[in-house]
Write a protein that holds these residues in place. Sequence first.
Motif, PDB file in Angstrom:
ATOM      1  N   VAL A  58      -3.097   0.881  -2.503  1.00  0.00           N
ATOM      2  CA  VAL A  58      -3.303   1.696  -3.713  1.00  0.00           C
ATOM      3  C   VAL A  58      -3.034   3.167  -3.428  1.00  0.00           C
ATOM      4  N   THR A  59      -3.267   3.606  -2.200  1.00  0.00           N
ATOM      5  CA  THR A  59      -3.082   5.021  -1.872  1.00  0.00           C
ATOM      6  C   THR A  59      -1.623   5.447  -1.982  1.00  0.00           C
ATOM      7  N   LEU A  60      -0.689   4.492  -1.983  1.00  0.00           N
ATOM      8  CA  LEU A  60       0.720   4.834  -2.130  1.00  0.00           C
ATOM      9  C   LEU A  60       1.139   4.996  -3.586  1.00  0.00           C
ATOM     10  N   ALA A  61       0.305   4.529  -4.506  1.00  0.00           N
ATOM     11  CA  ALA A  61       0.681   4.520  -5.919  1.00  0.00           C
ATOM     12  C   ALA A  61       1.035   5.906  -6.465  1.00  0.00           C
ATOM     13  N   PRO A  62       0.248   6.953  -6.193  1.00  0.00           N
ATOM     14  CA  PRO A  62       0.625   8.278  -6.734  1.00  0.00           C
ATOM     15  C   PRO A  62       1.990   8.747  -6.253  1.00  0.00           C
ATOM     16  N   PHE A  63       2.298   8.494  -4.997  1.00  0.00           N
ATOM     17  CA  PHE A  63       3.595   8.921  -4.452  1.00  0.00           C
ATOM     18  C   PHE A  63       4.729   8.088  -5.058  1.00  0.00           C
ATOM     19  N   ALA A 126       1.288  -0.575   8.757  1.00  0.00           N
ATOM     20  CA  ALA A 126       1.597   0.830   9.034  1.00  0.00           C
ATOM     21  C   ALA A 126       0.357   1.702   8.921  1.00  0.00           C
ATOM     22  N   PHE A 127      -0.586   1.325   8.055  1.00  0.00           N
ATOM     23  CA  PHE A 127      -1.833   2.079   7.940  1.00  0.00           C
ATOM     24  C   PHE A 127      -2.725   1.861   9.161  1.00  0.00           C
ATOM     25  N   ALA A 128      -2.685   0.669   9.726  1.00  0.00           N
ATOM     26  CA  ALA A 128      -3.567   0.358  10.851  1.00  0.00           C
ATOM     27  C   ALA A 128      -3.170   1.105  12.116  1.00  0.00           C
ATOM     28  N   VAL A 129      -1.882   1.376  12.295  1.00  0.00           N
ATOM     29  CA  VAL A 129      -1.415   1.991  13.542  1.00  0.00           C
ATOM     30  C   VAL A 129      -2.030   3.376  13.753  1.00  0.00           C
TER      31      VAL A 129
END
Length: 457
Positions: A58-63, A126-129
């Motif tokens: 969800v954090t990618l939605a604005p971008f 990619a978020f976990a790294v």
Amino acid sequence: MLYTGFSLRRHYLLRTSGYDLGIFEQAVRAYSRFQAPIIPLKGPDVHVLGDHFHPILVTLAPFYRIWPGAQTLLVAQALLIALSIVPVARLAVARLGVGVGLWLAASYALSWGIQGALGFDFHEIAFAVPLLAFAMAALVERRWRAAVAWTLPLLLVKEDMGLIVAAIGGYLLWRGRRRAGAALIAAGPAAVVLTVKVILPFFNDGRFSYSVYLDPDKDLWSLALSFPGGLIEHPRKLVLLALLLLLTGGAAVRTPLALIAVPVLLSRLVSTNPVHWEVGRVHYNAVLMPILFVALIEVLSAMTADGRLRMRLWRRTAIVFPGVFALMMHLTPWGITNPDNYADTPHFAAGRRLLAMVPDGAAVAAGNSLAPHLTGRCRVVIFPPSHGERVDWVVTDTQVRTVAPKSVDQVSAARAGLWPPTSEQVHAALRALPSQGFAKVAEDDGVVLYRRTAAAP
């Protein structure tokens, strides 16, 4: 810049895929429009939270709302993975000096696990790294609260991340941080059970789709007993373990920090899906890289104070190995510095030209290699449609060979809509298109485009 250029170039050359970049774009596109994240590429009513548990998307939605397109996901992944270099490099320089520190940071940045993830589309991992990189660095520096703060968001990345959370809790417990350790040990498995038994089935008709990758005839105890035999039966598992060991010259295993990688690694090794044992163009190994490299830094820091010859030799070996491995892996087909991954051909140009002929907003059945170029502006299903979806356009690349499922469980996954069609299925569906009211619009170098001109008889 290197990660972004590599990822966008692969996409431009039609080397990304509907499985998985197109799937993730459909989910993020729905989030950006405040809609339920339905992913037509996997089926007409497939909810993304019934496929995997990754609400962090969800954090990618604005971008994505500002810059719609699959490229936004690829750039985001490049930035996230690049961010993970910061704590690794900072810790390495602080503990080992500028020269060795930067060498290990570069070795981490080009490690085969990182390159493999960048060479296979976009994934929530990619978020976990970066989360793991910051958490591991905090553990070495004994900043316990920061370690917990970086660890907890892992539960929003994927359903199996609870295993790593529990492992970090075990490390904290061993370090005497009883309350924090016990909390993470409880939270990790609880999150796994909640997502696998409740949340994922709730959005997926009461089932967890990827249970097909576990042997239904074995309980956890039986899986544990059969594990050594499974390593011998499937040598690729041994190759994976060997490469992970050699990555740090065997030095990383000298610290309990390396044990944090064990639970999630074991979950892959007991899987019946051969892709989970791969060392190449897969994303599964990326989360292991920050764990092993931070563990290596801690070990090398301890070796520095040891004047014995054996320790000095081992230290030099452990320093050299990661960089050598990174240089070797650039020669692989998925290597980030392999020049073949940047070369354009007439075939790719043909694909881009036919894709441009599909109008915005169209209902399209697309081949796996072409789908992510349409998911940002069309309603896309995989070709051939496996659920009877009505489409008005068909575009596919007949030169791309999709292999058949490799195991009984993968056959079950294919029947459940979890596997792309084989080349034989694609060619059979193309031959049937004229009888379904489609006419060929264009064909160039194996890429074909059809449009519905009449209702099927």
